[in-house]
Design a protein around this motif. Structure first.
Motif, PDB file in Angstrom:
ATOM      1  N   ARG A 165       0.868  -1.183   0.000  1.00  0.00           N
ATOM      2  CA  ARG A 165       0.000   0.000   0.000  1.00  0.00           C
ATOM      3  C   ARG A 165       0.898   1.224   0.000  1.00  0.00           C
ATOM      4  NH1 ARG A 165      -2.659  -0.782   4.445  1.00  0.00           N
ATOM      5  NH2 ARG A 165      -1.846   0.872   5.771  1.00  0.00           N
ATOM      6  N   LEU A 166       0.745   2.072  -0.992  1.00  0.00           N
ATOM      7  CA  LEU A 166       1.614   3.226  -1.172  1.00  0.00           C
ATOM      8  C   LEU A 166       1.001   4.455  -0.491  1.00  0.00           C
ATOM      9  CD1 LEU A 166       2.556   2.756  -4.936  1.00  0.00           C
ATOM     10  CD2 LEU A 166       3.627   1.742  -2.896  1.00  0.00           C
ATOM     11  N   GLY A 167       1.905   5.335   0.038  1.00  0.00           N
ATOM     12  CA  GLY A 167       1.460   6.565   0.683  1.00  0.00           C
ATOM     13  C   GLY A 167       2.165   7.759   0.079  1.00  0.00           C
ATOM     14  N   GLY A 168       1.480   8.911   0.088  1.00  0.00           N
ATOM     15  CA  GLY A 168       2.062  10.114  -0.482  1.00  0.00           C
ATOM     16  C   GLY A 168       2.114   9.998  -1.987  1.00  0.00           C
ATOM     17  N   THR A 169       3.259  10.389  -2.565  1.00  0.00           N
ATOM     18  CA  THR A 169       3.426  10.373  -4.021  1.00  0.00           C
ATOM     19  C   THR A 169       4.251   9.186  -4.491  1.00  0.00           C
ATOM     20  OG1 THR A 169       5.358  11.799  -3.856  1.00  0.00           O
ATOM     21  CG2 THR A 169       3.210  12.880  -4.161  1.00  0.00           C
TER      22      THR A 169
ATOM     23  N   GLY B 173       7.667  -9.258 -12.437  1.00  0.00           N
ATOM     24  CA  GLY B 173       7.571  -8.281 -13.512  1.00  0.00           C
ATOM     25  C   GLY B 173       8.634  -7.197 -13.430  1.00  0.00           C
ATOM     26  N   GLY B 174       9.573  -7.294 -12.483  1.00  0.00           N
ATOM     27  CA  GLY B 174      10.606  -6.275 -12.352  1.00  0.00           C
ATOM     28  C   GLY B 174      10.054  -4.962 -11.850  1.00  0.00           C
ATOM     29  N   ILE B 175       8.933  -5.037 -11.106  1.00  0.00           N
ATOM     30  CA  ILE B 175       8.273  -3.826 -10.630  1.00  0.00           C
ATOM     31  C   ILE B 175       8.829  -3.439  -9.272  1.00  0.00           C
ATOM     32  CG2 ILE B 175       6.051  -2.839  -9.945  1.00  0.00           C
ATOM     33  CD1 ILE B 175       4.718  -4.675 -11.952  1.00  0.00           C
ATOM     34  N   TYR B 176       8.997  -2.164  -9.049  1.00  0.00           N
ATOM     35  CA  TYR B 176       9.513  -1.623  -7.792  1.00  0.00           C
ATOM     36  C   TYR B 176       8.758  -0.347  -7.458  1.00  0.00           C
ATOM     37  CZ  TYR B 176      12.126   1.331 -11.058  1.00  0.00           C
ATOM     38  OH  TYR B 176      12.455   2.196 -12.095  1.00  0.00           O
ATOM     39  N   VAL B 177       8.985   0.163  -6.215  1.00  0.00           N
ATOM     40  CA  VAL B 177       8.376   1.416  -5.767  1.00  0.00           C
ATOM     41  C   VAL B 177       9.435   2.504  -5.844  1.00  0.00           C
ATOM     42  CG1 VAL B 177       7.261   2.652  -3.870  1.00  0.00           C
ATOM     43  CG2 VAL B 177       6.797   0.212  -4.234  1.00  0.00           C
ATOM     44  N   GLY B 178       9.122   3.583  -6.533  1.00  0.00           N
ATOM     45  CA  GLY B 178      10.013   4.719  -6.644  1.00  0.00           C
ATOM     46  C   GLY B 178       9.383   5.978  -6.074  1.00  0.00           C
ATOM     47  N   ASN B 179      10.108   7.112  -6.240  1.00  0.00           N
ATOM     48  CA  ASN B 179       9.632   8.412  -5.787  1.00  0.00           C
ATOM     49  C   ASN B 179       9.367   8.424  -4.277  1.00  0.00           C
ATOM     50  OD1 ASN B 179       9.062  11.113  -6.380  1.00  0.00           O
ATOM     51  ND2 ASN B 179       6.848  10.723  -6.509  1.00  0.00           N
TER      52      ASN B 179
ATOM     53  N   GLY C  62       6.908  12.150   3.892  1.00  0.00           N
ATOM     54  CA  GLY C  62       5.504  11.774   3.866  1.00  0.00           C
ATOM     55  C   GLY C  62       5.222  10.621   2.931  1.00  0.00           C
ATOM     56  N   ASN C  63       6.139  10.292   2.044  1.00  0.00           N
ATOM     57  CA  ASN C  63       5.927   9.143   1.159  1.00  0.00           C
ATOM     58  C   ASN C  63       6.276   7.857   1.918  1.00  0.00           C
ATOM     59  OD1 ASN C  63       5.247  11.021  -0.756  1.00  0.00           O
ATOM     60  ND2 ASN C  63       7.085  10.706  -2.028  1.00  0.00           N
TER      61      ASN C  63
ATOM     62  N   THR D 182       5.543  -0.581   8.225  1.00  0.00           N
ATOM     63  CA  THR D 182       5.558   0.613   7.374  1.00  0.00           C
ATOM     64  C   THR D 182       6.971   1.159   7.253  1.00  0.00           C
ATOM     65  OG1 THR D 182       3.296   1.228   8.013  1.00  0.00           O
ATOM     66  CG2 THR D 182       4.673   2.969   7.092  1.00  0.00           C
ATOM     67  N   LEU D 183       7.364   1.499   6.016  1.00  0.00           N
ATOM     68  CA  LEU D 183       8.611   2.237   5.747  1.00  0.00           C
ATOM     69  C   LEU D 183       8.201   3.611   5.187  1.00  0.00           C
ATOM     70  CD1 LEU D 183      11.021  -0.367   4.072  1.00  0.00           C
ATOM     71  CD2 LEU D 183      11.360   0.831   6.242  1.00  0.00           C
ATOM     72  N   SER D 184       8.691   4.670   5.875  1.00  0.00           N
ATOM     73  CA  SER D 184       8.293   6.026   5.478  1.00  0.00           C
ATOM     74  C   SER D 184       9.493   6.950   5.459  1.00  0.00           C
ATOM     75  CB  SER D 184       7.227   6.579   6.433  1.00  0.00           C
ATOM     76  OG  SER D 184       7.739   6.624   7.748  1.00  0.00           O
ATOM     77  N   CYS D 185       9.333   8.044   4.703  1.00  0.00           N
ATOM     78  CA  CYS D 185      10.392   9.057   4.648  1.00  0.00           C
ATOM     79  C   CYS D 185       9.987  10.185   5.601  1.00  0.00           C
ATOM     80  CB  CYS D 185      10.511   9.581   3.207  1.00  0.00           C
ATOM     81  SG  CYS D 185      11.925  10.685   2.979  1.00  0.00           S
ATOM     82  N   GLU D 186      10.753  10.338   6.659  1.00  0.00           N
ATOM     83  CA  GLU D 186      10.485  11.328   7.692  1.00  0.00           C
ATOM     84  C   GLU D 186      11.612  12.370   7.691  1.00  0.00           C
ATOM     85  OE1 GLU D 186       7.667  11.151   9.212  1.00  0.00           O
ATOM     86  OE2 GLU D 186       7.099   9.127   8.659  1.00  0.00           O
ATOM     87  N   ASN D 187      11.356  13.441   8.476  1.00  0.00           N
ATOM     88  CA  ASN D 187      12.383  14.471   8.580  1.00  0.00           C
ATOM     89  C   ASN D 187      13.686  13.874   9.111  1.00  0.00           C
ATOM     90  OD1 ASN D 187      10.716  16.607   7.708  1.00  0.00           O
ATOM     91  ND2 ASN D 187       9.862  16.859   9.759  1.00  0.00           N
ATOM     92  N   GLY D 188      14.753  14.209   8.457  1.00  0.00           N
ATOM     93  CA  GLY D 188      16.057  13.675   8.837  1.00  0.00           C
ATOM     94  C   GLY D 188      16.444  12.426   8.081  1.00  0.00           C
ATOM     95  N   ASP D 189      15.468  11.786   7.385  1.00  0.00           N
ATOM     96  CA  ASP D 189      15.790  10.583   6.601  1.00  0.00           C
ATOM     97  C   ASP D 189      16.350  10.986   5.234  1.00  0.00           C
ATOM     98  OD1 ASP D 189      14.877   8.974   8.636  1.00  0.00           O
ATOM     99  OD2 ASP D 189      12.846   8.768   7.782  1.00  0.00           O
ATOM    100  N   LYS D 190      17.064  10.021   4.617  1.00  0.00           N
ATOM    101  CA  LYS D 190      17.493  10.132   3.225  1.00  0.00           C
ATOM    102  C   LYS D 190      16.859   8.960   2.500  1.00  0.00           C
ATOM    103  CE  LYS D 190      21.899  12.402   4.242  1.00  0.00           C
ATOM    104  NZ  LYS D 190      23.372  12.321   4.109  1.00  0.00           N
ATOM    105  N   CYS D 191      15.932   9.253   1.615  1.00  0.00           N
ATOM    106  CA  CYS D 191      15.060   8.199   1.096  1.00  0.00           C
ATOM    107  C   CYS D 191      15.187   7.992  -0.414  1.00  0.00           C
ATOM    108  CB  CYS D 191      13.603   8.547   1.405  1.00  0.00           C
ATOM    109  SG  CYS D 191      13.315   9.023   3.137  1.00  0.00           S
TER     110      CYS D 191
END
Length: 316
Positions: A184-188, A202-208, A213-214, A291-300
Motif C-alpha cells: 500500500r503506497l502513501g504520499g506520491t 515483472g521487475g516492478i519496484y516502488v520509486g519516488n 511523507g511518502n 511501514t517504511l516512510s520518509c520522515e524528517n532527517g531521513d534520506k530516502c
C-alpha cells in the motif's frame, strides 16, 4: 764331663736349624725329617674326608731336638694355633643352618609387589578422575543448552549481501513475502519498472520515495507466534548511503532502517545498486503492520521492490 764337652747333647742337636750353621754341620747336624723347617708342619697331607670333627687328634710325642706340634682343640672350641678353614668368613661349606631372611629361604629384594599395587592404584585414581571430569563437562554442556535466547530486538540491524546468516536454516519457518505491487503506497510514491535488476514479479519496484511523507505499508498475516523476527528489504541506491523510518504496528522502531550503498554503485547508477538490508523487530501472533516512510532527517532516495520475514534473528 770334661771342660769343653757338655755331653752327647749339644746346642746344635737341640736346635732344629743347627744344620744351617757351619759349626753345626761340622758336628754332623742333619736337617730334621718330615719336612722343611718344623717337622710334620707342612708335609702332613690328609685324604679328603679323613678328618673327623669332634675327635681329638693323637698326641704327638715330641722327639729330642724337634718342637712339639700343639694339639688341636675340640671341635667348636677356639684354638689359638689352628682353626678349620670353614670357621673363617667365606671359607668352606657351612657347618650349620644359615640365618634366613624373614619370609623365605632367601633374602628379599625391593618390595616389587607393593610397588605394583601402588602403581595400579594411581592409574585407577587417574581413570576415575577423568571419568568424573567428563561427566561434569557433559552436565555443564546440557545446562548451557537449556537457556532461552533473549527475544528483545535490537534497535536496528543491516548487512551487506556478503554477510552470512547467523541462524539455523533448518529451524526457519516459511513466512510471508511481498512484492512491490502488493504494498500500500502513501504520499506520491509510485510503481515503476524502467530500472533493471528488480527481483519482484515483472521487475516492478516502488520509486519516488525521496520526499517526506511518502511511504509503503505491508499488512502481514499468518505470524505463528509472538517473538523476534527478521525483516528483509531488497532495494537499490546509488552514491550516498540512505535510511528510512520503520514503524511496527503503529510504533516507531528504535532507529531508522539502514539502507547503505553496499553495492558501491556510482551516483545515479541504480541498475548496479541492488542490495539487501534487514532489521530485527518484535511481532505478535496473527496480523502485523509494517511501514517504511520518509520522515524528517531521513534520506530516502531508494527503489524498493520486495519485503519478507524470517523467524528469529538471522542475517540471510
Amino acid at each position: 764331663m770334661t771342660p769343653g764337652n757338655n755331653g752327647a747333647s749339644t746346642p746344635e742337636d737341640d736346635d732344629p736349624f743347627g744344620y744351617l750353621y757351619a759349626d753345626g754341620q761340622a758336628n754332623g747336624a742333619q736337617p730334621p725329617s718330615g719336612g722343611y723347617g718344623y717337622p710334620n708342619s707342612v708335609s702332613r697331607v690328609r685324604t679328603v674326608g679323613e678328618r673327623q670333627y669332634g675327635q681329638q687328634p693323637p698326641q704327638q710325642t715330641a722327639q729330642y731336638g724337634q718342637p712339639t706340634v700343639p694339639q688341636q682343640g675340640a671341635y667348636g672350641q677356639p684354638n689359638a694355633h689352628y682353626a678349620a678353614p670353614e670357621t673363617f668368613p667365606g671359607g668352606g661349606a657351612p657347618t650349620g643352618n644359615r640365618q634366613q631372611a624373614p619370609g623365605g629361604g632367601r633374602g628379599r629384594g625391593p618390595n616389587t609387589k607393593g610397588l605394583l599395587i601402588g602403581a595400579v592404584a594411581v592409574v585407577a585414581a587417574v581413570v576415575i578422575g577423568i571419568a568424573v571430569a567428563m561427566s561434569q563437562g557433559d552436565s555443564d554442556d546440557g545446562n548451557q543448552g537449556g537457556g532461552q535466547a533473549s527475544t528483545a530486538p535490537t534497535a536496528s540491524a543491516s548487512a551487506s549481501p556478503s554477510e552470512s546468516s547467523s541462524g539455523d536454516a533448518s529451524n526457519e519457518k516459511e513466512l510471508p513475502t511481498v512484492d512491490a505491487k502488493a504494498l500500500r503506497l502513501g504520499g506520491t510514491a509510485a510503481l515503476a519498472s524502467d530500472v533493471q535488476g528488480a527481483e519482484a514479479d515483472g521487475g516492478i519496484y516502488v520509486g519516488n520515495l525521496n520526499q517526506v511523507g511518502n511511504s509503503v505499508t505491508w499488512s502481514v498475516n499468518g505470524i505463528p507466534e509472538d517473538g523476534t523476527y527478521t525483516l528483509f528489504a531488497h532495494y537499490s541506491t546509488a552514491g550516498e548511503d540512505q535510511s528510512m523510518t520503520l514503524t511496527i504496528n503503529g510504533k516507531k522502531f528504535g532507529s531508522p532502517l539502514s539502507m547503505k550503498n553496499y553495492a558501491k554503485a556510482a551516483d545515479g547508477d541504480f541498475a548496479k545498486g541492488w542490495t539487501t538490508t534487514f532489521a530485527w523487530p518484535s511481532l505478535t501472533k496473527g496480523t502485523n503492520t509494517v511501514t517504511l516512510s520518509c520522515e524528517n532527517g531521513d534520506k530516502c532516495n531508494v527503489l524498493l521492490d520486495q519485503l519478507w520475514l524470517k523467524a528469529g534473528q538471522v542475517k540471510k
